[in-house]
Design a protein around this motif. Sequence first.
Motif, PDB file in Angstrom:
ATOM      1  N   ASP A  27       1.224  -1.239   0.114  1.00 27.81           N
ATOM      2  CA  ASP A  27      -0.169   0.019   0.293  1.00 27.81           C
ATOM      3  C   ASP A  27       1.258   0.894   0.042  1.00 27.81           C
ATOM      4  O   ASP A  27       1.792   1.210  -0.532  1.00 27.81           O
ATOM      5  CB  ASP A  27      -0.744  -0.121   1.092  1.00 27.81           C
ATOM      6  CG  ASP A  27      -0.022  -0.069   2.616  1.00 27.81           C
ATOM      7  OD1 ASP A  27       0.634   0.302   2.281  1.00 27.81           O
ATOM      8  OD2 ASP A  27      -0.500  -0.829   3.359  1.00 27.81           O
ATOM      9  N   CYS A  28       0.334   2.464   0.392  1.00 26.75           N
ATOM     10  CA  CYS A  28       1.080   4.059   0.406  1.00 26.75           C
ATOM     11  C   CYS A  28       2.351   3.935   0.943  1.00 26.75           C
ATOM     12  O   CYS A  28       3.755   4.273   0.919  1.00 26.75           O
ATOM     13  CB  CYS A  28       0.103   4.780   0.617  1.00 26.75           C
ATOM     14  SG  CYS A  28      -0.193   4.892   2.335  1.00 26.75           S
ATOM     15  N   THR A  29       2.708   2.587   2.339  1.00 25.51           N
ATOM     16  CA  THR A  29       3.678   3.129   3.177  1.00 25.51           C
ATOM     17  C   THR A  29       4.645   2.078   2.317  1.00 25.51           C
ATOM     18  O   THR A  29       6.038   2.360   2.332  1.00 25.51           O
ATOM     19  CB  THR A  29       3.856   1.839   4.284  1.00 25.51           C
ATOM     20  OG1 THR A  29       2.392   1.786   5.448  1.00 25.51           O
ATOM     21  CG2 THR A  29       4.562   1.725   5.139  1.00 25.51           C
ATOM     22  N   GLU A  30       4.726   0.828   1.693  1.00 31.15           N
ATOM     23  CA  GLU A  30       5.704   0.644   1.240  1.00 31.15           C
ATOM     24  C   GLU A  30       6.168   1.008   0.035  1.00 31.15           C
ATOM     25  O   GLU A  30       7.307   0.955  -0.240  1.00 31.15           O
ATOM     26  CB  GLU A  30       5.098  -1.170   0.415  1.00 31.15           C
ATOM     27  CG  GLU A  30       4.874  -2.165   2.068  1.00 31.15           C
ATOM     28  CD  GLU A  30       3.617  -1.784   2.235  1.00 31.15           C
ATOM     29  OE1 GLU A  30       4.005  -2.173   3.607  1.00 31.15           O
ATOM     30  OE2 GLU A  30       2.468  -1.616   2.287  1.00 31.15           O
ATOM     31  N   CYS A  31       4.923   2.225  -1.069  1.00 27.19           N
ATOM     32  CA  CYS A  31       5.461   2.824  -1.615  1.00 27.19           C
ATOM     33  C   CYS A  31       6.198   3.406  -1.641  1.00 27.19           C
ATOM     34  O   CYS A  31       7.188   4.564  -2.447  1.00 27.19           O
ATOM     35  CB  CYS A  31       3.963   3.390  -2.643  1.00 27.19           C
ATOM     36  SG  CYS A  31       2.885   2.368  -3.815  1.00 27.19           S
ATOM     37  N   SER A  32       5.891   4.309  -0.294  1.00 30.37           N
ATOM     38  CA  SER A  32       6.954   5.710   0.473  1.00 30.37           C
ATOM     39  C   SER A  32       8.266   5.270   0.944  1.00 30.37           C
ATOM     40  O   SER A  32       9.095   6.072   0.914  1.00 30.37           O
ATOM     41  CB  SER A  32       5.589   6.705   1.655  1.00 30.37           C
ATOM     42  OG  SER A  32       5.685   5.465   2.145  1.00 30.37           O
ATOM     43  N   VAL A  33       8.486   4.357   1.245  1.00 25.87           N
ATOM     44  CA  VAL A  33       9.830   3.495   1.382  1.00 25.87           C
ATOM     45  C   VAL A  33      10.571   2.921   0.524  1.00 25.87           C
ATOM     46  O   VAL A  33      12.106   3.123   0.429  1.00 25.87           O
ATOM     47  CB  VAL A  33       9.437   2.739   3.041  1.00 25.87           C
ATOM     48  CG1 VAL A  33       9.095   2.157   4.213  1.00 25.87           C
ATOM     49  CG2 VAL A  33       8.976   1.502   2.104  1.00 25.87           C
ATOM     50  N   LEU A  34       9.743   2.717  -0.424  1.00 22.25           N
ATOM     51  CA  LEU A  34      10.214   2.206  -2.275  1.00 22.25           C
ATOM     52  C   LEU A  34      11.482   3.631  -1.917  1.00 22.25           C
ATOM     53  O   LEU A  34      12.564   3.275  -2.814  1.00 22.25           O
ATOM     54  CB  LEU A  34      10.003   1.250  -2.025  1.00 22.25           C
ATOM     55  CG  LEU A  34      10.864   0.936  -3.664  1.00 22.25           C
ATOM     56  CD1 LEU A  34      11.663   0.202  -3.276  1.00 22.25           C
ATOM     57  CD2 LEU A  34       9.912  -0.146  -4.702  1.00 22.25           C
ATOM     58  N   LEU A  35      10.223   3.836  -2.649  1.00 20.35           N
ATOM     59  CA  LEU A  35      10.763   5.632  -2.897  1.00 20.35           C
ATOM     60  C   LEU A  35      12.155   6.325  -2.111  1.00 20.35           C
ATOM     61  O   LEU A  35      13.186   6.742  -2.717  1.00 20.35           O
ATOM     62  CB  LEU A  35       9.772   6.753  -3.422  1.00 20.35           C
ATOM     63  CG  LEU A  35       9.939   8.026  -3.860  1.00 20.35           C
ATOM     64  CD1 LEU A  35      10.949   7.531  -5.131  1.00 20.35           C
ATOM     65  CD2 LEU A  35       8.908   8.663  -4.301  1.00 20.35           C
ATOM     66  N   ALA A  36      12.069   6.307  -0.944  1.00 23.80           N
ATOM     67  CA  ALA A  36      12.576   6.458  -0.278  1.00 23.80           C
ATOM     68  C   ALA A  36      14.482   5.974   0.228  1.00 23.80           C
ATOM     69  O   ALA A  36      15.423   6.938  -0.311  1.00 23.80           O
ATOM     70  CB  ALA A  36      12.130   7.070   1.306  1.00 23.80           C
ATOM     71  N   ALA A  37      13.715   5.252  -0.461  1.00 27.79           N
ATOM     72  CA  ALA A  37      15.249   3.658  -0.532  1.00 27.79           C
ATOM     73  C   ALA A  37      15.824   4.302  -1.681  1.00 27.79           C
ATOM     74  O   ALA A  37      17.682   4.473  -2.199  1.00 27.79           O
ATOM     75  CB  ALA A  37      15.152   2.651  -0.253  1.00 27.79           C
ATOM     76  N   LEU A  38      15.189   4.503  -2.853  1.00 28.47           N
ATOM     77  CA  LEU A  38      15.782   4.815  -3.939  1.00 28.47           C
ATOM     78  C   LEU A  38      16.371   6.324  -4.332  1.00 28.47           C
ATOM     79  O   LEU A  38      17.943   5.832  -4.797  1.00 28.47           O
ATOM     80  CB  LEU A  38      14.567   4.576  -5.598  1.00 28.47           C
ATOM     81  CG  LEU A  38      13.943   3.567  -5.685  1.00 28.47           C
ATOM     82  CD1 LEU A  38      12.857   3.259  -7.018  1.00 28.47           C
ATOM     83  CD2 LEU A  38      15.092   1.960  -5.465  1.00 28.47           C
ATOM     84  N   LEU A  39      16.152   7.034  -3.339  1.00 28.07           N
ATOM     85  CA  LEU A  39      16.762   8.656  -3.423  1.00 28.07           C
ATOM     86  C   LEU A  39      17.517   8.492  -2.914  1.00 28.07           C
ATOM     87  O   LEU A  39      18.915   8.909  -3.017  1.00 28.07           O
ATOM     88  CB  LEU A  39      15.392   9.145  -2.937  1.00 28.07           C
ATOM     89  CG  LEU A  39      14.137   9.685  -3.940  1.00 28.07           C
ATOM     90  CD1 LEU A  39      13.226  10.505  -2.619  1.00 28.07           C
ATOM     91  CD2 LEU A  39      14.907  10.244  -4.784  1.00 28.07           C
ATOM     92  N   ASP A  61       7.750  16.886  -1.903  1.00 31.11           N
ATOM     93  CA  ASP A  61       6.266  16.162  -1.380  1.00 31.11           C
ATOM     94  C   ASP A  61       6.459  14.805  -2.843  1.00 31.11           C
ATOM     95  O   ASP A  61       6.021  15.586  -3.721  1.00 31.11           O
ATOM     96  CB  ASP A  61       5.311  16.843  -1.164  1.00 31.11           C
ATOM     97  CG  ASP A  61       4.956  17.539   0.151  1.00 31.11           C
ATOM     98  OD1 ASP A  61       5.137  16.325   1.521  1.00 31.11           O
ATOM     99  OD2 ASP A  61       4.933  18.326   0.495  1.00 31.11           O
ATOM    100  N   LEU A  62       6.846  13.949  -2.509  1.00 32.07           N
ATOM    101  CA  LEU A  62       6.045  12.600  -3.735  1.00 32.07           C
ATOM    102  C   LEU A  62       5.057  11.763  -3.075  1.00 32.07           C
ATOM    103  O   LEU A  62       5.024  10.963  -1.948  1.00 32.07           O
ATOM    104  CB  LEU A  62       7.512  12.501  -4.602  1.00 32.07           C
ATOM    105  CG  LEU A  62       8.844  13.913  -4.471  1.00 32.07           C
ATOM    106  CD1 LEU A  62       9.697  12.415  -4.487  1.00 32.07           C
ATOM    107  CD2 LEU A  62       8.431  13.691  -5.467  1.00 32.07           C
ATOM    108  N   ASP A  63       4.102  11.412  -3.809  1.00 32.68           N
ATOM    109  CA  ASP A  63       3.287  10.438  -3.285  1.00 32.68           C
ATOM    110  C   ASP A  63       3.670   9.531  -4.761  1.00 32.68           C
ATOM    111  O   ASP A  63       2.207   9.341  -5.944  1.00 32.68           O
ATOM    112  CB  ASP A  63       1.950  11.249  -3.408  1.00 32.68           C
ATOM    113  CG  ASP A  63       0.876   9.796  -2.957  1.00 32.68           C
ATOM    114  OD1 ASP A  63       0.763   9.177  -3.018  1.00 32.68           O
ATOM    115  OD2 ASP A  63      -0.082  10.197  -1.945  1.00 32.68           O
TER     116      ASP A  63
END
Length: 514
Positions: free
Chosen positions: A403-415, A467-469
Motif C-alpha cells: 500500500d502507500c507505506t511500501e510505495c513511500s519507503v521504496l521511493l525513499a530508498a531509491l533516492l 512532496d512525492l506520492d
Amino acid sequence: MAYLYKSRLLPALLLLLLAACVRAEPIDFTQVDPADHAFDQWYLDTIDGQAAGYWRVSMSIESDNIISAYYDYRAEKHGGEKSTHIHRVVWTETKDFKPVSIVVTTEAGSDTVTKTYRFVDDGIELTSEQNGRSIKRQLPPIKDDYLTAAQSTIATDLHLQRGRESFELMTLDPSVGMTPYLTTYRRSKEQATPIKLADGSETKAHLWVTTYAAFPGFEMKNWIDQANQIVGVAYEVDAMVFESRLADEKVSDTVFDPPEMSGLSVVVPDRPIKDVDQQKRIVYELSYDAGDHDIVPITTAQQAVQTLGKGNVRVTVDLTAKPQAAEGDQPGEKHLASSIMIDHEDKLVRRLAKRATAKLKDDASPAEIVIACKRFVTQHIKGASLSVGDGSASEAARTRTGDCTECSVLLAALLRVHGIPSRCANGLVYSEDDFVGQEHVFVYHMWTQAWIAPGNQDNNKEGYWLDLDSAMWRYSAGHIAMGVSAMGDDDQQDLIKVIPMQQGLKIKIVETTR
C-alpha cells in the motif's frame, strides 16, 4: 489507492506497564524479592464488542535473570481483507535489576522484524534484523533515570498497596524509542464498580485514568481490582471502542473474526471537493481533541499552518507558492542512513535505483532523478493490498505489492541510493473515488519527501523538502501532512506523535482555488 491503518497505539501504550521510573518516595529494591511480584496474565481484546485478539504480560525468574515479557496478537480486517499482527517484547535483567537486553519482534503479513537492544558500558548496542539482513548501530546511554521492567512492576505494586490515588512514572517504551517520558496515573473518585471479565464473570474494580506525555490529549482507562491487577483496559479511536478484559491462556485458541477497520482510515469533510487534482490551493480548518496541548500538523514546503486555538488549526496547501523549508528543517545523517524499513543497501533496491534513472543523462539534476524515481515506483508496485504489513523497501521491491507505506519507503530508498536525503510524511489524502465503500473522504496516508538542495531548481537558495506520492499518479492539494519520519530503527516517536491529531478529527473545507 491503498492505505492500511497500521495501529501502533495499543502495543505502545500497554508496554508502558513494563518499564517505568516512579516519581514518588524511593523504594529500597535490595529489600525486595522479585519472586514475590511474579505474575502471568492474559487478556482478550475486542473492538466494538467483537473479539479481535489477545495479549499476555508476565514477569518470571529464570536461572539468574528476571524476564519481563509482553506478547500481543491482533487480527484486523481492512476492505474485507483479514491480516494478523504479532508484537512481542522480552526484557532481560539480572536479579539485582541490572538491564541486560530488550528484544522487540514484530510480525506483520510476511514480514518479521527483530530489534535487539543490548546494554553495554558505553551505551546500547542495537541490532535490527529482517529476512536474513542485519543492521547494527550504537546508541548513546539513556540519560534520564529510569527503572527496569521488573522494578517498574514492583514499584507499581507497592504504590497501589499503599493506597496512593495518583502517581507519576517516567516510562520507557522500546517499541517507540529509548527515551523515557512521563506517564500519570490517577484513580477516579468513584467507588469500585463491577466489571465483566472475558469469561463472563464479574469483579469489582476501581477506574484509573492514564495519560502519556508522548501522546498528548490521549487518555486510557484502566480498571484495577483489589488484588492490584489490571482486569480491564479501554480507549476510543474515532468512535470505535477498543477494550481488553482479563482472561486465561485458553484465549489463545480463539478463532478471531475481527470487525472492518477501514472506518479508522476515513474522515468525512463538511463538503466534497470537486476535481481535487485540478485544485492549486485549498484551505482547510482542522479540529481535534487536543485538550490543553499544543498539537499541530507540520509546516512543509507548500503547506502553511495557522493555530486558531487548542486543537484547532487552519492548514493552507498552496501548490503555486514558492517551496521553502521550514525553519531548522534541514536533512541530517538519518535521512541518508540505511534502516530496516529503508534498506537501500539491498542489492535489488540498488539495481532498481539504477534502472529508474537509466534514461537520464549523466549530468541529470537531482530534481530530474527524484521525478524519475517517483515514476518508476508508481509503475513498479503492481499489487495494491490492504493486508500487507509494514513492508520494507526491499520487500516491496521483490513482491511489487503493498500500500502507500511500501510505495513511500521504496521511493525513499531509491533516492538514498542516489545520495538524495529522503523521509516519509504521514497524514491524509482526499479520495474522490471509492475507498472501501465511501467516496469524497479523507483517508490516512503516507508519502515521500526528497530534499532538493539549494540552487537545484526554481532558483531556490535555501533548499526544501519536495512532496512525492508514488502510491498515486501525482501529489495534490488534497494532501494534508501531519508528521514526518526518517524511518530509522531506533526511534518511532515521529510516527506515534500524530496519533492525538486523529482523535475526533473534523475537517472543514474553507476555500478551494483551481
